[in-house]
Scaffold this motif. Structure first.
Motif, PDB file in Angstrom:
ATOM      1  N   ALA A   9       1.333  -1.247   0.229  1.00  0.00           N
ATOM      2  CA  ALA A   9      -0.064   0.110  -0.004  1.00  0.00           C
ATOM      3  C   ALA A   9       1.034   1.470  -0.253  1.00  0.00           C
ATOM      4  CB  ALA A   9      -1.094  -0.028   1.142  1.00  0.00           C
ATOM      5  N   VAL A  10       2.091   1.127   0.500  1.00  0.00           N
ATOM      6  CA  VAL A  10       2.841   2.265   1.071  1.00  0.00           C
ATOM      7  C   VAL A  10       3.447   2.551  -0.215  1.00  0.00           C
ATOM      8  CG1 VAL A  10       5.049   3.303   1.962  1.00  0.00           C
ATOM      9  CG2 VAL A  10       3.358   1.714   3.131  1.00  0.00           C
ATOM     10  N   GLU A  11       3.763   1.699  -1.257  1.00  0.00           N
ATOM     11  CA  GLU A  11       4.540   1.579  -2.664  1.00  0.00           C
ATOM     12  C   GLU A  11       2.614   2.193  -3.333  1.00  0.00           C
ATOM     13  OE1 GLU A  11       7.353  -0.737  -5.347  1.00  0.00           O
ATOM     14  OE2 GLU A  11       4.802  -1.918  -4.874  1.00  0.00           O
ATOM     15  N   PHE A  12       1.932   1.577  -3.831  1.00  0.00           N
ATOM     16  CA  PHE A  12       0.918   2.471  -4.554  1.00  0.00           C
ATOM     17  C   PHE A  12       0.834   3.790  -4.071  1.00  0.00           C
ATOM     18  CE2 PHE A  12      -3.175  -0.299  -5.695  1.00  0.00           C
ATOM     19  CZ  PHE A  12      -2.965   0.551  -7.951  1.00  0.00           C
ATOM     20  N   TYR A  13       0.519   4.217  -2.501  1.00  0.00           N
ATOM     21  CA  TYR A  13       0.599   5.415  -3.103  1.00  0.00           C
ATOM     22  C   TYR A  13       1.641   6.234  -3.254  1.00  0.00           C
ATOM     23  CZ  TYR A  13      -3.901   6.141   0.345  1.00  0.00           C
ATOM     24  OH  TYR A  13      -4.336   6.150   0.957  1.00  0.00           O
ATOM     25  N   GLU A  14       2.880   5.880  -3.289  1.00  0.00           N
ATOM     26  CA  GLU A  14       4.535   6.586  -3.658  1.00  0.00           C
ATOM     27  C   GLU A  14       3.990   6.624  -5.320  1.00  0.00           C
ATOM     28  OE1 GLU A  14       7.334   4.560  -3.092  1.00  0.00           O
ATOM     29  OE2 GLU A  14       7.882   4.799  -0.688  1.00  0.00           O
ATOM     30  N   VAL A  15       3.449   5.484  -5.866  1.00  0.00           N
ATOM     31  CA  VAL A  15       3.077   5.620  -7.604  1.00  0.00           C
ATOM     32  C   VAL A  15       1.420   5.997  -8.109  1.00  0.00           C
ATOM     33  CG1 VAL A  15       2.217   4.072  -8.888  1.00  0.00           C
ATOM     34  CG2 VAL A  15       4.286   3.010  -7.936  1.00  0.00           C
ATOM     35  N   PHE A  16       0.901   6.354  -7.368  1.00  0.00           N
ATOM     36  CA  PHE A  16      -0.179   7.395  -7.311  1.00  0.00           C
ATOM     37  C   PHE A  16       0.303   8.919  -7.536  1.00  0.00           C
ATOM     38  CE2 PHE A  16      -3.495   3.928  -6.462  1.00  0.00           C
ATOM     39  CZ  PHE A  16      -4.996   5.376  -7.833  1.00  0.00           C
ATOM     40  N   ARG A  17       0.803   9.084  -6.194  1.00  0.00           N
ATOM     41  CA  ARG A  17       2.183  10.690  -6.431  1.00  0.00           C
ATOM     42  C   ARG A  17       2.895  10.782  -7.582  1.00  0.00           C
ATOM     43  NH1 ARG A  17       2.776   9.645  -1.004  1.00  0.00           N
ATOM     44  NH2 ARG A  17       4.394   8.552  -1.256  1.00  0.00           N
ATOM     45  N   GLU A  18       3.671   9.885  -8.453  1.00  0.00           N
ATOM     46  CA  GLU A  18       4.114  10.228  -9.363  1.00  0.00           C
ATOM     47  C   GLU A  18       3.090  10.033 -10.764  1.00  0.00           C
ATOM     48  OE1 GLU A  18       6.973   6.662  -9.457  1.00  0.00           O
ATOM     49  OE2 GLU A  18       7.234   7.209  -7.675  1.00  0.00           O
TER      50      GLU A  18
END
Length: 422
Positions: A404-413
């Protein structure tokens, strides 16, 4: 037990009441035999149960007969409870179709009866379980196992010539995020649903029951991917949006600079998708038919589009978008991730009903099938409002996990890239 026959039993007010009948000599045997007939309906099983009783000591036999009689009355009470729930549900559907107002009287404001009768000793319970399973063929357990990813992949290749494109996890998330933003969904709506459905660790090919990291466990349903779509969901969404997916694949195939390998991959995928679309077009547009078809070889072959790097993100996001649009049309345009997940869990229409002022205070038994209620710990023993709180709490915990942490990072990018392209 046939629910229609419940009324022929004289139901006692308490579970302890039938036990007193066992003190009346011959009546004890009658009640015990009634219990055996209810719990083991076929003649062979009845004979086995009687043989088990005959093998017991006098003390164990008395304890077993008391237990079995109490369990019989309890099961009858539970059957009667669910019959009432189903009758209320059927009545609400009629009222909805007629445009009538639903009130608290249209719901069952109670929970299934809890068994509080006598229990078997550990030794007697173990002996009874052993006796019940002694004659079962060793292959029975294997027959009950649900299909896993390898089964779906084989079906896809055999029936449609389809082999999904497998891409790196972060890239799958990137495409998923880009598609979600394109359709107007935000990071919270997507990632928090992902966190609840997959514990915040899920992979693109995660199946329910299989640990996404350790790869241990066995399938407990066909639910697959970040949004945990069932095989019937894949059929349903392909039936509705298959031609759109096909056009988008064709657009990708026309892009300049494609390698020969990528061009061939897309060409083969387009051909396979055409075969899939043609096949699902022959299935009636009704959920019961989708479920039935999904259990066939041709239906199983549809499911792997979820894990394809091109189609998978489109398919799963558009399913969430469909739930979001249903809420918007019902007057809830700003639906949050918890409410979105409730609609995903219970079904869009049922989820909306649960969120009405009346539905929020009603026990969840009113909104789930008996099997779904009994198998899903998160929905049991509470109201719709309680379930929303449970969903939020679980989301709050799971969004801290690595996926989930990685998913949020990807969303920001993805959001930054989207803004840069404007």
């Amino acid at each position: 037990m046939n629910v229609s026959n419940i009324k022929t039993l004289r139901m006692p007010p308490k579970l302890s009441d039938p036990i007193c009948f066992l003190k009346r000599g011959a009546a004890a045997t009658l009640v015990a035999l009634l219990a055996l007939m209810i719990f083991t309906p076929d003649a062979h099983a009845r004979r086995d149960a009687n043989q088990f009783i005959a093998s017991l000591s006098s003390k164990d036999r008395q304890a077993f007969e008391k237990y079995l009689a109490a369990k019989t009355f309890h099961e009858a009470a539970v059957d009667a409870f669910w019959a009432k729930v189903n009758a209320k549900r059927k009545s609400r559907r009629k009222k909805k179709r007629a445009g009538k107002v639903i009130t608290s009287k249209d719901y069952v404001n109670a929970y299934p009866p809890k068994y509080d009768g006598p229990q078997l000793s550990k030794a007697l319970s173990r002996a009874w379980r052993k006796y019940l399973t002694a004659d079962q063929p060793k292959t029975a357990k294997k027959r009950r196992e649900l299909p896993g990813i390898p089964v779906y992949l084989r079906a896809a290749k055999k029936v449609y010539g389809f082999v999904p494109t497998r891409i790196r996890e972060r890239e799958f998330k990137r495409r998923y995020a880009a598609e979600a933003l394109r359709l107007g969904l935000n990071a919270d709506q997507v990632v928090r649903v992902y966190a609840l459905e997959t514990s915040g660790l899920g992979t693109a090919d995660m199946q329910a029951g299989i640990h996404p990291i350790k790869r241990t466990g066995k399938p407990i349903s066909s639910a697959l991917g970040y949004a945990q779509l069932l095989a019937a969901n894949s059929v349903n969404e392909l039936q509705k949006h298959g031609k759109t997916f096909l056009r988008r694949l064709q657009e990708l195939a026309r892009q300049p600079g494609l390698s020969s390998a990528r061009a061939k991959e897309l060409k083969d995928k387009i051909a396979a998708l055409k075969r899939m679309i043609k096949r699902v077009g022959q299935v009636p547009r009704k959920w019961s038919y989708h479920r039935k078809f999904a259990r066939t070889q041709a239906g199983r072959g549809i499911h792997p589009i979820n894990i394809d790097g091109d189609i998978g993100p489109w398919l799963q996001v558009i399913k969430l978008k469909g739930i979001h649009d249903t809420a918007r049309r019902a007057g809830r345009p700003g639906i949050g991730p918890t409410e979105l997940e409730l609609m995903n869990l219970a079904g869009p229409g049922t989820g909306l009903e649960m969120m009405t002022s009346v539905g929020l205070g009603m026990p969840t038994v009113n909104f789930f099938s008996r099997r779904g209620y009994e198998r899903n710990t998160i929905v049991r023993d509470g109201t719709s409002k309680d379930l929303l709180r449970k969903l939020k709490k679980r989301m709050d915990y799971n969004v801290k996990n690595s996926g989930a942490v990685e998913f949020y990072e990807v969303f920001r990018e993805a959001a930054q890239q989207r803004r840069a392209q404007r």
